[in-house]
Structures are given as structure tokens and as C-alpha cells.
Design a protein around this motif. Sequence first.
Motif, mmCIF file in Angstrom:
data_model
loop_
_atom_site.group_PDB
_atom_site.id
_atom_site.type_symbol
_atom_site.label_atom_id
_atom_site.label_comp_id
_atom_site.label_asym_id
_atom_site.label_seq_id
_atom_site.Cartn_x
_atom_site.Cartn_y
_atom_site.Cartn_z
ATOM 1 N N ARG A 211 34.679 13.502 4.375
ATOM 2 C CA ARG A 211 33.274 13.864 4.166
ATOM 3 C C ARG A 211 33.126 15.341 3.833
ATOM 4 N NH1 ARG A 211 32.099 10.652 9.303
ATOM 5 N NH2 ARG A 211 32.117 8.527 8.516
ATOM 6 N N VAL A 212 33.953 16.176 4.467
ATOM 7 C CA VAL A 212 33.916 17.619 4.184
ATOM 8 C C VAL A 212 34.350 17.878 2.743
ATOM 9 C CG1 VAL A 212 34.959 19.848 4.764
ATOM 10 C CG2 VAL A 212 34.235 18.294 6.589
ATOM 11 N N VAL A 213 35.445 17.269 2.332
ATOM 12 C CA VAL A 213 35.937 17.456 0.960
ATOM 13 C C VAL A 213 34.921 16.913 -0.047
ATOM 14 C CG1 VAL A 213 37.761 16.830 -0.680
ATOM 15 C CG2 VAL A 213 38.352 17.449 1.664
ATOM 16 N N ALA A 214 34.297 15.788 0.258
ATOM 17 C CA ALA A 214 33.292 15.214 -0.631
ATOM 18 C C ALA A 214 32.095 16.146 -0.762
ATOM 19 C CB ALA A 214 32.851 13.851 -0.108
ATOM 20 N N THR A 215 31.661 16.724 0.347
ATOM 21 C CA THR A 215 30.533 17.661 0.306
ATOM 22 C C THR A 215 30.875 18.884 -0.542
ATOM 23 O OG1 THR A 215 29.801 16.937 2.483
ATOM 24 C CG2 THR A 215 28.987 19.057 1.719
ATOM 25 N N TRP B 219 35.292 7.575 -1.169
ATOM 26 C CA TRP B 219 35.751 7.171 0.151
ATOM 27 C C TRP B 219 34.728 7.549 1.226
ATOM 28 C CZ3 TRP B 219 40.965 9.153 2.610
ATOM 29 C CH2 TRP B 219 41.286 8.357 3.710
ATOM 30 N N ALA B 220 34.151 8.747 1.116
ATOM 31 C CA ALA B 220 33.151 9.178 2.092
ATOM 32 C C ALA B 220 31.905 8.309 2.022
ATOM 33 C CB ALA B 220 32.787 10.639 1.852
ATOM 34 N N ASP B 221 31.546 7.861 0.829
ATOM 35 C CA ASP B 221 30.391 6.983 0.687
ATOM 36 C C ASP B 221 30.613 5.653 1.398
ATOM 37 O OD1 ASP B 221 27.789 6.425 -0.415
ATOM 38 O OD2 ASP B 221 28.779 5.068 -1.830
ATOM 39 N N ARG B 222 31.863 5.264 1.505
ATOM 40 C CA ARG B 222 32.199 4.001 2.187
ATOM 41 C C ARG B 222 32.541 4.200 3.656
ATOM 42 N NH1 ARG B 222 35.597 0.602 -2.326
ATOM 43 N NH2 ARG B 222 34.054 0.848 -3.966
ATOM 44 N N GLY B 223 32.338 5.422 4.176
ATOM 45 C CA GLY B 223 32.532 5.668 5.596
ATOM 46 C C GLY B 223 33.909 6.162 5.974
ATOM 47 N N GLY B 224 34.440 7.087 5.208
ATOM 48 C CA GLY B 224 35.763 7.621 5.503
ATOM 49 C C GLY B 224 35.750 8.564 6.693
#
Length: 63
Positions: free
Chosen positions: A32-36, A22-27
Amino acid sequence: MVGAVLIGLLVLVLAGCGCVVWADRGGPGWVRVVATLTIRAGDALRTYARRSRRGKGSGGGGD
């Protein structure tokens, strides 16, 4: 009890992977924090696995 812990861990891993996509698609920012955090945890586990494998050699491999 152990099964519930493993299922909970599996849910967290799948949610983290979903946040990475989701973060890669601009969430939103929290995604983005959880993805990192998910990516850093994966990197840390890979580093730990490499280090633990180095110490388990039989000595005759010629590494």
C-alpha cells in the motif's frame, strides 16, 4: 549504460503498477505504501507536464 538505466526505470514503473493493483485487492502494508508513492509520483508528473505545456503556446490559439 543509458540502456541499463532505462531498463531499470522500466522495471521500477512496472513494479509500481503491480503494487497499485495488488494494494487495490488488499495487499500487505508495504504494498500500500509503494502504491501510494507510485500514484503520487504519477500525479506530480501529470501536473508538471500540464504546467510545461501551458508555457509552450504559440500565442495565436485564443486560449
